[in-house]
Design a protein around this motif. Structure first.
Motif, mmCIF file in Angstrom:
data_model
loop_
_atom_site.group_PDB
_atom_site.id
_atom_site.type_symbol
_atom_site.label_atom_id
_atom_site.label_comp_id
_atom_site.label_asym_id
_atom_site.label_seq_id
_atom_site.Cartn_x
_atom_site.Cartn_y
_atom_site.Cartn_z
ATOM 1 N N VAL A 134 32.599 37.855 32.426
ATOM 2 C CA VAL A 134 33.804 38.690 32.444
ATOM 3 C C VAL A 134 34.967 37.933 33.072
ATOM 4 C CG1 VAL A 134 34.816 40.759 33.490
ATOM 5 C CG2 VAL A 134 32.592 40.887 32.387
ATOM 6 N N THR A 135 34.713 37.266 34.190
ATOM 7 C CA THR A 135 35.810 36.581 34.880
ATOM 8 C C THR A 135 36.257 35.316 34.161
ATOM 9 O OG1 THR A 135 34.272 35.434 36.360
ATOM 10 C CG2 THR A 135 35.173 37.537 37.116
ATOM 11 N N LEU A 136 35.398 34.726 33.352
ATOM 12 C CA LEU A 136 35.801 33.543 32.579
ATOM 13 C C LEU A 136 36.915 33.871 31.584
ATOM 14 C CD1 LEU A 136 32.439 31.724 31.760
ATOM 15 C CD2 LEU A 136 34.344 30.824 33.108
ATOM 16 N N LEU A 137 36.990 35.118 31.177
ATOM 17 C CA LEU A 137 37.999 35.516 30.200
ATOM 18 C C LEU A 137 39.413 35.419 30.746
ATOM 19 C CD1 LEU A 137 36.144 38.536 28.568
ATOM 20 C CD2 LEU A 137 36.266 36.170 27.771
ATOM 21 N N VAL A 138 39.568 35.372 32.069
ATOM 22 C CA VAL A 138 40.901 35.203 32.666
ATOM 23 C C VAL A 138 41.015 33.933 33.503
ATOM 24 C CG1 VAL A 138 41.420 37.672 32.680
ATOM 25 C CG2 VAL A 138 40.358 36.626 34.691
ATOM 26 N N THR A 181 33.080 45.928 28.022
ATOM 27 C CA THR A 181 33.825 47.157 28.316
ATOM 28 C C THR A 181 33.171 47.942 29.452
ATOM 29 O OG1 THR A 181 32.687 48.328 26.528
ATOM 30 C CG2 THR A 181 34.846 47.380 26.018
ATOM 31 N N GLY A 182 31.866 47.884 29.556
ATOM 32 C CA GLY A 182 31.171 48.561 30.650
ATOM 33 C C GLY A 182 31.525 47.970 32.005
ATOM 34 N N ILE A 183 31.537 46.644 32.079
ATOM 35 C CA ILE A 183 31.852 45.986 33.347
ATOM 36 C C ILE A 183 33.336 46.137 33.680
ATOM 37 C CG2 ILE A 183 31.933 43.784 34.568
ATOM 38 C CD1 ILE A 183 29.417 42.980 32.993
ATOM 39 N N LEU A 184 34.195 45.973 32.693
ATOM 40 C CA LEU A 184 35.635 46.101 32.945
ATOM 41 C C LEU A 184 36.034 47.537 33.266
ATOM 42 C CD1 LEU A 184 37.167 43.771 30.212
ATOM 43 C CD2 LEU A 184 37.132 43.395 32.685
ATOM 44 N N GLY A 185 35.419 48.480 32.588
ATOM 45 C CA GLY A 185 35.785 49.891 32.772
ATOM 46 C C GLY A 185 35.249 50.493 34.046
ATOM 47 N N GLU A 186 33.965 50.406 34.235
ATOM 48 C CA GLU A 186 33.318 51.009 35.396
ATOM 49 C C GLU A 186 32.158 50.127 35.853
ATOM 50 O OE1 GLU A 186 32.853 55.412 35.334
ATOM 51 O OE2 GLU A 186 33.349 55.165 33.201
ATOM 52 N N PRO A 187 32.466 49.070 36.609
ATOM 53 C CA PRO A 187 31.395 48.132 36.992
ATOM 54 C C PRO A 187 30.266 48.774 37.800
ATOM 55 C CG PRO A 187 33.482 47.569 38.059
ATOM 56 C CD PRO A 187 33.769 48.674 37.111
ATOM 57 N N PHE A 233 26.641 38.044 33.499
ATOM 58 C CA PHE A 233 27.578 39.107 33.135
ATOM 59 C C PHE A 233 28.824 39.048 34.012
ATOM 60 C CE2 PHE A 233 23.770 41.844 31.646
ATOM 61 C CZ PHE A 233 23.765 41.198 30.427
ATOM 62 N N SER A 234 28.642 38.879 35.309
ATOM 63 C CA SER A 234 29.778 38.844 36.233
ATOM 64 C C SER A 234 30.682 37.645 35.969
ATOM 65 C CB SER A 234 29.281 38.810 37.682
ATOM 66 O OG SER A 234 28.510 39.954 37.967
ATOM 67 N N THR A 235 30.083 36.494 35.762
ATOM 68 C CA THR A 235 30.871 35.294 35.490
ATOM 69 C C THR A 235 31.496 35.366 34.110
ATOM 70 O OG1 THR A 235 29.412 33.993 36.907
ATOM 71 C CG2 THR A 235 30.802 32.774 35.377
ATOM 72 N N PHE A 266 42.059 34.871 41.868
ATOM 73 C CA PHE A 266 41.660 36.280 41.839
ATOM 74 C C PHE A 266 40.289 36.458 41.171
ATOM 75 C CE2 PHE A 266 46.310 36.143 41.666
ATOM 76 C CZ PHE A 266 46.612 36.822 42.832
ATOM 77 N N ALA A 267 40.031 35.629 40.175
ATOM 78 C CA ALA A 267 38.794 35.777 39.395
ATOM 79 C C ALA A 267 37.551 35.419 40.206
ATOM 80 C CB ALA A 267 38.862 34.925 38.129
ATOM 81 N N GLU A 268 37.651 34.420 41.057
ATOM 82 C CA GLU A 268 36.474 33.992 41.829
ATOM 83 C C GLU A 268 36.014 35.076 42.813
ATOM 84 O OE1 GLU A 268 33.428 31.237 42.273
ATOM 85 O OE2 GLU A 268 35.016 31.305 40.792
ATOM 86 N N PRO A 269 36.900 35.636 43.634
ATOM 87 C CA PRO A 269 36.442 36.741 44.499
ATOM 88 C C PRO A 269 35.966 37.957 43.687
ATOM 89 C CG PRO A 269 38.552 35.896 45.270
ATOM 90 C CD PRO A 269 38.263 35.230 43.959
ATOM 91 N N TRP A 270 36.627 38.218 42.560
ATOM 92 C CA TRP A 270 36.226 39.329 41.694
ATOM 93 C C TRP A 270 34.813 39.108 41.173
ATOM 94 C CZ3 TRP A 270 38.081 39.948 36.023
ATOM 95 C CH2 TRP A 270 37.665 41.164 35.510
ATOM 96 N N LYS A 271 34.511 37.857 40.769
ATOM 97 C CA LYS A 271 33.164 37.536 40.284
ATOM 98 C C LYS A 271 32.118 37.827 41.353
ATOM 99 C CE LYS A 271 31.685 33.329 40.429
ATOM 100 N NZ LYS A 271 31.524 31.889 40.167
ATOM 101 N N TRP A 272 32.376 37.400 42.590
ATOM 102 C CA TRP A 272 31.398 37.603 43.650
ATOM 103 C C TRP A 272 31.280 39.070 44.016
ATOM 104 C CZ3 TRP A 272 27.970 34.211 43.680
ATOM 105 C CH2 TRP A 272 28.270 32.874 43.418
ATOM 106 N N TRP A 273 32.383 39.817 43.906
ATOM 107 C CA TRP A 273 32.299 41.262 44.120
ATOM 108 C C TRP A 273 31.420 41.895 43.035
ATOM 109 C CZ3 TRP A 273 33.773 45.492 41.149
ATOM 110 C CH2 TRP A 273 33.658 46.729 41.785
#
Length: 176
Positions: free
Chosen positions: A112-116, A17-23, A108-110, A125-132
Motif C-alpha cells: 500500500v505504501t509503495l503506491l505513494v 481498498t480494505g487497507i486504505l479504507g479501514e485498516p 500488504f502494508s508495504t 510519511f509512507a515509512e511511518p505509515w507502513k510501520w503503523w
C-alpha cells in the motif's frame, strides 16, 4: 486449490481498498488462511507500479539496471524485514503466527505504501505509515498487544540498522 486462494486483480483491489479504507477492520477480518501467492502477488504488483513511477519521474542513465534495482529492493526489503520481525517474534513472545501470515502483514502494508513512496518526500510519511499498518496488523490480525508489536518492530528495525551500518563499514577491497 480454490479460486479464493489464488492471486487475482480483484483480490489486489479488495485488499488495497480494505487497507486504505479501514485498516483496523481489514486486519481484524484478516483472512485466516492467507496464501503466500496472494501476498507476494500483491507486493509484486505494487512494486511494479513503484518501479515504473520512479523511473518515469527520475532520469537514469541505465533505466533497465535502475528498474531492476528498485524492484528487487522493494520486494527484497519486505522479505528481509518480515524475516527479521518473525525471528524477533519467535525469540521474544514465541511463535504466534506462521511465517506466511506474518509475511503477508508486511507485504500488504508495504504494498500500500509503495503506491505513494515514489513521490519525492512522501517516503517521510509512507515509512511511518507502513510501520503503523504492520503494528495494526499484528494487534488486530494476530492478537498481539501494542507493546509486543512495538517491541517486535523496534528490535527488527534496530537489527536491520545495525546490519547495514556494519556492512557499510566493511572494506570493499581485499587489500590491507
Amino acid at each position: 486449490m480454490s479460486a479464493a486462494k489464488q492471486f487475482t486483480l480483484r483480490f489486489y483491489y479488495q485488499t488495497l481498498t480494505g487497507i486504505l479504507g479501514e485498516p483496523r477492520k481489514f486486519f481484524s477480518e484478516y483472512p485466516r488462511e492467507v496464501e503466500w501467492k496472494q501476498s507476494l502477488g500483491f507486493l509484486i504488483i505494487s512494486s511494479l507500479f513503484f518501479t515504473g513511477a520512479s523511473l518515469v519521474c527520475n532520469a537514469h542513465q541505465n533505466i533497465f539496471m535502475m528498474g531492476a534495482i528498485l524492484f528487487i529492493n522493494a520486494v527484497g526489503m519486505v522479505v528481509i524485514t518480515a524475516s527479521l520481525g518473525f525471528m524477533v517474534m519467535v525469540l521474544t513472545v514465541g511463535k504466534r503466527a506462521s511465517f506466511t501470515k506474518f509475511f503477508s502483514l508486511y507485504a500488504f502494508s508495504t504494498g500500500v505504501t509503495l503506491l505513494v513512496s515514489w513521490i519525492p518526500l512522501f517516503s517521510l510519511f509512507a515509512e511511518p505509515w507502513k510501520w503503523w499498518l504492520v503494528a495494526t496488523g499484528m494487534t488486530k490480525g494476530l492478537g498481539f498487544r501494542w507493546t509486543q508489536a512495538l517491541l517486535i518492530i523496534g528490535f527488527s528495525i534496530g537489527i536491520l540498522i545495525l546490519f547495514f551500518w556494519t556492512a557499510l563499514s566493511l572494506p570493499l577491497s581485499g587489500g590491507r
